[in-house]
Design a protein around this motif. Structure first.
Motif, PDB file in Angstrom:
ATOM      1  N   PRO A   1       0.803  -1.232   0.000  1.00 44.02           N
ATOM      2  CA  PRO A   1       0.000   0.000   0.000  1.00 44.02           C
ATOM      3  C   PRO A   1       0.834   1.280   0.000  1.00 44.02           C
ATOM      4  N   GLU A   2       1.930   1.313   0.785  1.00 43.65           N
ATOM      5  CA  GLU A   2       2.728   2.530   0.850  1.00 43.65           C
ATOM      6  C   GLU A   2       3.360   2.840  -0.504  1.00 43.65           C
ATOM      7  N   SER A   3       3.916   1.828  -1.151  1.00 48.82           N
ATOM      8  CA  SER A   3       4.533   2.034  -2.470  1.00 48.82           C
ATOM      9  C   SER A   3       3.482   2.377  -3.512  1.00 48.82           C
ATOM     10  N   GLN A   4       2.353   1.702  -3.452  1.00 45.81           N
ATOM     11  CA  GLN A   4       1.276   1.973  -4.405  1.00 45.81           C
ATOM     12  C   GLN A   4       0.813   3.423  -4.303  1.00 45.81           C
ATOM     13  N   THR A   5       0.588   3.889  -3.082  1.00 41.89           N
ATOM     14  CA  THR A   5       0.123   5.258  -2.880  1.00 41.89           C
ATOM     15  C   THR A   5       1.166   6.262  -3.349  1.00 41.89           C
ATOM     16  N   ARG A   6       2.446   5.985  -3.070  1.00 46.40           N
ATOM     17  CA  ARG A   6       3.515   6.897  -3.481  1.00 46.40           C
ATOM     18  C   ARG A   6       3.597   7.001  -4.994  1.00 46.40           C
ATOM     19  N   LEU A   7       3.558   5.876  -5.683  1.00 50.53           N
ATOM     20  CA  LEU A   7       3.694   5.881  -7.138  1.00 50.53           C
ATOM     21  C   LEU A   7       2.454   6.433  -7.818  1.00 50.53           C
ATOM     22  N   LEU A   8       1.274   6.126  -7.282  1.00 50.58           N
ATOM     23  CA  LEU A   8       0.059   6.706  -7.857  1.00 50.58           C
ATOM     24  C   LEU A   8       0.003   8.204  -7.602  1.00 50.58           C
ATOM     25  N   GLY A   9       0.506   8.630  -6.440  1.00 55.51           N
ATOM     26  CA  GLY A   9       0.449  10.038  -6.096  1.00 55.51           C
ATOM     27  C   GLY A   9       1.239  10.934  -7.030  1.00 55.51           C
ATOM     28  N   GLU A  10       2.171  10.351  -7.794  1.00 53.66           N
ATOM     29  CA  GLU A  10       2.967  11.133  -8.740  1.00 53.66           C
ATOM     30  C   GLU A  10       2.244  11.318 -10.062  1.00 53.66           C
ATOM     31  N   ARG A  11       1.041  10.762 -10.190  1.00 52.64           N
ATOM     32  CA  ARG A  11       0.284  10.842 -11.435  1.00 52.64           C
ATOM     33  C   ARG A  11      -0.907  11.778 -11.282  1.00 52.64           C
ATOM     34  N   SER A  12      -1.457  12.194 -12.421  1.00 47.68           N
ATOM     35  CA  SER A  12      -2.658  13.025 -12.399  1.00 47.68           C
ATOM     36  C   SER A  12      -3.868  12.164 -12.041  1.00 47.68           C
ATOM     37  N   ASP A  13      -4.987  12.823 -11.714  1.00 47.47           N
ATOM     38  CA  ASP A  13      -6.206  12.087 -11.377  1.00 47.47           C
ATOM     39  C   ASP A  13      -6.642  11.190 -12.537  1.00 47.47           C
ATOM     40  N   ALA A  14      -6.557  11.698 -13.754  1.00 48.47           N
ATOM     41  CA  ALA A  14      -6.964  10.914 -14.924  1.00 48.47           C
ATOM     42  C   ALA A  14      -6.041   9.713 -15.118  1.00 48.47           C
ATOM     43  N   GLU A  15      -4.737   9.898 -14.885  1.00 49.55           N
ATOM     44  CA  GLU A  15      -3.788   8.791 -15.048  1.00 49.55           C
ATOM     45  C   GLU A  15      -4.016   7.729 -13.977  1.00 49.55           C
ATOM     46  N   ILE A  16      -4.311   8.160 -12.751  1.00 49.76           N
ATOM     47  CA  ILE A  16      -4.623   7.187 -11.696  1.00 49.76           C
ATOM     48  C   ILE A  16      -5.855   6.389 -12.079  1.00 49.76           C
ATOM     49  N   ALA A  17      -6.879   7.081 -12.575  1.00 51.59           N
ATOM     50  CA  ALA A  17      -8.126   6.399 -12.948  1.00 51.59           C
ATOM     51  C   ALA A  17      -7.898   5.396 -14.070  1.00 51.59           C
ATOM     52  N   GLN A  18      -6.978   5.691 -14.978  1.00 49.32           N
ATOM     53  CA  GLN A  18      -6.690   4.750 -16.064  1.00 49.32           C
ATOM     54  C   GLN A  18      -6.149   3.440 -15.510  1.00 49.32           C
ATOM     55  N   VAL A  19      -5.268   3.540 -14.501  1.00 48.61           N
ATOM     56  CA  VAL A  19      -4.710   2.329 -13.893  1.00 48.61           C
ATOM     57  C   VAL A  19      -5.784   1.600 -13.085  1.00 48.61           C
ATOM     58  N   LEU A  20      -6.503   2.332 -12.223  1.00 52.34           N
ATOM     59  CA  LEU A  20      -7.504   1.702 -11.357  1.00 52.34           C
ATOM     60  C   LEU A  20      -8.656   1.120 -12.153  1.00 52.34           C
ATOM     61  N   GLY A  21      -8.929   1.690 -13.315  1.00 55.78           N
ATOM     62  CA  GLY A  21     -10.011   1.172 -14.144  1.00 55.78           C
ATOM     63  C   GLY A  21      -9.756  -0.227 -14.652  1.00 55.78           C
TER      64      GLY A  21
ATOM     65  N   ALA B   1      -7.006   1.073  -3.085  1.00 55.54           N
ATOM     66  CA  ALA B   1      -6.072   2.102  -3.543  1.00 55.54           C
ATOM     67  C   ALA B   1      -6.667   3.494  -3.373  1.00 55.54           C
ATOM     68  N   ILE B   2      -7.953   3.647  -3.662  1.00 58.74           N
ATOM     69  CA  ILE B   2      -8.592   4.959  -3.509  1.00 58.74           C
ATOM     70  C   ILE B   2      -8.679   5.337  -2.036  1.00 58.74           C
ATOM     71  N   ASN B   3      -8.984   4.376  -1.183  1.00 62.91           N
ATOM     72  CA  ASN B   3      -9.044   4.658   0.252  1.00 62.91           C
ATOM     73  C   ASN B   3      -7.701   5.131   0.797  1.00 62.91           C
ATOM     74  N   ASP B   4      -6.601   4.692   0.163  1.00 58.89           N
ATOM     75  CA  ASP B   4      -5.267   5.073   0.628  1.00 58.89           C
ATOM     76  C   ASP B   4      -4.802   6.412   0.069  1.00 58.89           C
ATOM     77  N   LEU B   5      -5.536   6.963  -0.918  1.00 56.62           N
ATOM     78  CA  LEU B   5      -5.166   8.259  -1.474  1.00 56.62           C
ATOM     79  C   LEU B   5      -5.513   9.377  -0.489  1.00 56.62           C
ATOM     80  N   PRO B   6      -4.857  10.524  -0.602  1.00 62.71           N
ATOM     81  CA  PRO B   6      -5.260  11.676   0.209  1.00 62.71           C
ATOM     82  C   PRO B   6      -6.735  12.011  -0.036  1.00 62.71           C
TER      83      PRO B   6
END
Length: 429
Positions: free
Chosen positions: A211-231, A241-246
């Motif tokens: 979770p810590e690594s996932q949140t860190r790496l996703l946090g470096e992306r835009s909202d749209a880019e995160i959604a592309q991965v989570l989709g 993953a969404i629960n772990d986001l800010p």
């Protein structure tokens, strides 16, 4: 020739005069072939200049001899596709594909084949001046074939010539996730660039991250880019993953998800993440009791949208998806194809409620030797299914995860086969 021995050797013109000293060796990556030496970088009078390979008459002596005394003194500028061995590889970490780990290249071997020089091996063992002596002897080099490794060059234009997958395509998502967790920021960025070429593989890798690594790496992306991965991730993993986001990023990412995936994720986010409802997958293979065994097997074979771990059983349901029974795929394979499901199913399946603690689910799986457990509401309507891998991921203590992995088998590197096929998994499965 070893690069560490070559560096700073004098470069001598055809007239015998010293014109400078070797600063670097340039190679061009060629996919499955060994990298080809295309030139040298020499330091001449305070500036770095380019010497084409064709101008080098002798490389393996105590000095590097040029075929001509003339040297182009224009300042060296790297061209697209060029890799500098001292600047990009020597002393840097590369990916050991066989062991799926990051190791450092302490020296580089060059070999002359016909009239060309190529890079053939790396030494990944720390030299004695850093490692010290072992049993009275200096540590011996560990020379291994270049094709055992994937370099992390950190140069975008050079990365393009390596192809979309290169040797990383032979690693499993869990191996790639381990590499990302061990990598520094620059290394992880390059690994992710390679993985990004296959969106399905990228989603699999993010599912395997801590979770810590996932949140860190996703946090470096835009909202749209995160959604592309989570989709493309499993809905339960996407919800975690969404629960772990800010907090400020959760809703924008949810809004950017595809509608179907967003509905699943919102449903799962309504449950406690450590409960059966929070762990379950929403897609379940269910059929009415009057269906035949042959029909059930055909449906299982066509259920490509479901995660494979959840396809170990077919659930028999009645009106409003009330759970009536369960039959495993093995039982279906051994049954009469013409038999009805309600004739071969277990009519009293083990089940859990959405608020059941994950520890209780683990005990149910242990007591009844189950790979999956259905989750039902108060009226026995099936809501989803929990798989054993999700339970293990939750109940295994964190300190167990940090243990040293078991040793790998002896190195064995095969020639790369045809380019790997993209993952055949639909979005949101």
């Amino acid at each position: 020739m070893h690069l560490a021995q070559l560096l700073r050797r004098p470069v001598v013109g055809g007239d015998g005069e010293v014109v400078g000293r070797l600063a670097d060796v340039i190679v061009r990556l060629r996919g499955r072939d060994y990298p080809l030496v295309t030139g040298l970088v020499a330091r001449v009078g305070g500036r770095e200049v380019f010497l084409p390979a064709e101008q080098v008459a002798d490389l393996d002596g105590e000095k590097i001899t040029l075929a001509s005394p003339r040297v182009d003194l224009r300042h060296f500028e790297r061209r697209e596709g060029e890799v500098l061995l001292r600047a990009d590889v020597l002393g840097h970490r590369v990916i050991d594909v066989a062991d799926a780990e990051l190791v450092r290249a302490y020296d580089i071997a060059l070999e002359q084949r016909l009239d060309q020089w190529v890079l053939t091996c790396l030494d990944t063992r720390r030299p004695p001046r850093w490692r010290g002596l072992r049993r009275g002897r200096a540590a011996q080099p560990d020379w291994r074939d270049w094709k055992s490794f994937e370099p992390l060059i950190g140069h975008a234009r050079s990365a393009r010539v390596r192809g979309p997958f290169a040797r990383l395509g032979r690693l499993k998502p869990a191996d790639l996730a381990d590499l990302l967790e061990d990598a520094n920021r620059t290394e992880s960025h390059e690994i992710l660039q390679t993985v990004h070429a296959d969106p399905e593989l990228e989603a699999d890798v993010f599912e395997e991250l801590e979770p810590e690594s996932q949140t860190r790496l996703l946090g470096e992306r835009s909202d749209a880019e995160i959604a592309q991965v989570l989709g493309r991730m499993r809905a339960d993993d996407a919800a975690d993953a969404i629960n772990d986001l800010p907090q400020s990023r959760r809703q924008p990412v949810l809004d950017a998800l595809p509608a179907g995936q967003r509905t699943k994720v919102l449903t799962l986010m309504g449950f406690n993440p450590s409960s059966a409802g929070g762990l379950m997958a929403l897609d379940v293979l269910s059929m009415v009791g009057s269906s035949t065994v042959a029909e059930a097997l055909r449906s299982a074979g066509e259920a490509r949208a479901l995660q494979s771990q959840a396809l170990t059983s077919v659930y028999v349901v009645g009106e409003e998806r009330r759970l009536l029974g369960v039959v495993t795929l093995v039982e279906l394979l051994q049954a009469d194809p013409a038999a009805r499901l309600d004739e071969v199913a277990d009519r009293d399946p083990v089940r859990a409620g959405p608020d059941t603690d994950v520890e209780d689910v683990a005990l149910l799986m242990t007591d009844y030797n189950l790979l999956t457990v259905p989750v039902v509401d108060d009226e026995d309507r099936i809501l989803g299914v929990i798989t054993v891998d999700d339970v293990l991921e939750t109940v295994i203590p964190d300190d167990w995860r940090r243990r040293e992995p078991a040793p790998h088998p002896a190195h064995h590197v095969e020639e790369p086969g045809p380019e790997r096929a993209p993952h055949d998994r639909p979005p949101g499965s």
